[in-house]
Design an enzyme around this catalytic site. Structure first.
Site, mmCIF file in Angstrom:
data_model
loop_
_atom_site.group_PDB
_atom_site.id
_atom_site.type_symbol
_atom_site.label_atom_id
_atom_site.label_comp_id
_atom_site.label_asym_id
_atom_site.label_seq_id
_atom_site.Cartn_x
_atom_site.Cartn_y
_atom_site.Cartn_z
ATOM 1 N N LYS A 83 0.935 -1.318 0.009
ATOM 2 C CA LYS A 83 0.031 -0.040 0.050
ATOM 3 C C LYS A 83 0.998 1.309 -0.083
ATOM 4 C CE LYS A 83 -4.368 0.664 2.253
ATOM 5 N NZ LYS A 83 -4.987 0.624 3.794
HETATM 6 C C1 E4P Z 1 -8.529 1.329 3.465
HETATM 7 O O1 E4P Z 1 -7.705 0.757 3.263
HETATM 8 C C2 E4P Z 1 -8.347 2.247 5.055
HETATM 9 O O2 E4P Z 1 -7.599 1.574 5.832
HETATM 10 C C3 E4P Z 1 -9.696 2.478 5.566
HETATM 11 O O3 E4P Z 1 -10.730 2.102 4.712
HETATM 12 C C4 E4P Z 1 -9.710 3.707 6.279
HETATM 13 O O4 E4P Z 1 -11.072 4.122 6.765
HETATM 14 P P1 E4P Z 1 -11.294 5.332 7.743
HETATM 15 O O5 E4P Z 1 -11.368 6.376 7.215
HETATM 16 O O6 E4P Z 1 -12.510 4.353 8.527
HETATM 17 O O7 E4P Z 1 -10.332 5.163 8.832
#
Ligand code: E4P
Length: 217
Positions: A83
């Site tokens: 990522k």
């Molecule tokens: C995705 O890969 C992220 O980890 C995640 O969906 C972020 O979500 P949040 O905005 O609820 O922290």
């Protein structure tokens, strides 16, 4: 639409994997912090539970260090997806890694133009954050529609991975738009199974079944 769970909690991942409906996992540094576990260890454990892509995020901001971190994460298992943040260095890293056969999830996407750049960089997944977009007074699902349209216009193979999902309506809208993946907190996935009329129907059928005095088998 593929279902990924957005967590580093092994108990939740194990429980959801047992349903046979889990296609992958996404983590981020905040979720690793919440797990209280060592990053590399928890990613290795998740990869042993789920066959599909498991996103593990680099924390460096420069291309060279991102590549070094990615090399360590890639060694954990074949299903690790690196990522990277949607920055110039993140996309340089994306291009280098995908050219080398590694899955890359480009995260923290908040505009359709950013998604266009990620696709051009060969991203395996683009992660637009719908919940955070909504929180910021913008329309998260409109962003998903725009990205879907653009990717279809040019036949990009990058998968639209809807992230920062907060409730089942986000899931429904993602499916209607034709998103490729939805990554959801465990509670949202579990809530999709529930309907008051299903519960009521089961209770009614069981009550009548008991009155028959029969058993199956
Ligand atoms: C995705 O890969 C992220 O980890 C995640 O969906 C972020 O979500 P949040 O905005 O609820 O922290």
């Amino acid at each position: 639409m593929k279902f990924f769970v957005d967590t580093a909690d092994i108990k939740d991942i194990t429980e959801l994997a047992a349903t046979g409906l889990l296609d992958g996992v996404t983590t981020n540094p905040s979720l690793i912090h919440k797990s209280g576990r060592k990053f590399l260890e928890v990613v290795e454990e998740i990869c042993g539970i789920v066959d599909g892509p498991v996103s593990a995020e680099v924390v460096a901001l420069d291309h060279e260090t991102m590549m070094k971190e990615a090399a360590i994460l890639r060694k954990i298992a074949d299903n690790v997806a690196i990522k990277v943040p949607l920055t110039i260095d993140g996309l340089k890293t994306c291009k280098a890694l995908t050219s080398d056969g590694c899955m890359v999830n480009v995260t923290l996407c908040f505009s359709a133009n950013q998604a266009l750049l990620a696709a051009k960089a060969g991203a395996t997944f683009i992660s637009p954050f719908v919940g955070r977009h909504d929180d910021n007074g913008q329309d998260g699902m409109q962003l998903i529609e725009d990205i879907r349209l653009i990717y279809d216009n040019y036949n990009f193979s990058t998968e639209v991975l809807v992230a920062s999902i907060r409730h089942p309506i986000h899931v429904l809208q993602s499916a209607k738009i034709g998103a490729d993946v939805a990554t959801m907190p465990p509670a949202v996935i579990k809530s999709l199974f529930n309907h008051v009329l299903t519960e009521k129907g089961i209770a009614g059928f069981l009550a009548d079944w008991e009155k028959t005095g029969q058993t199956i088998g």
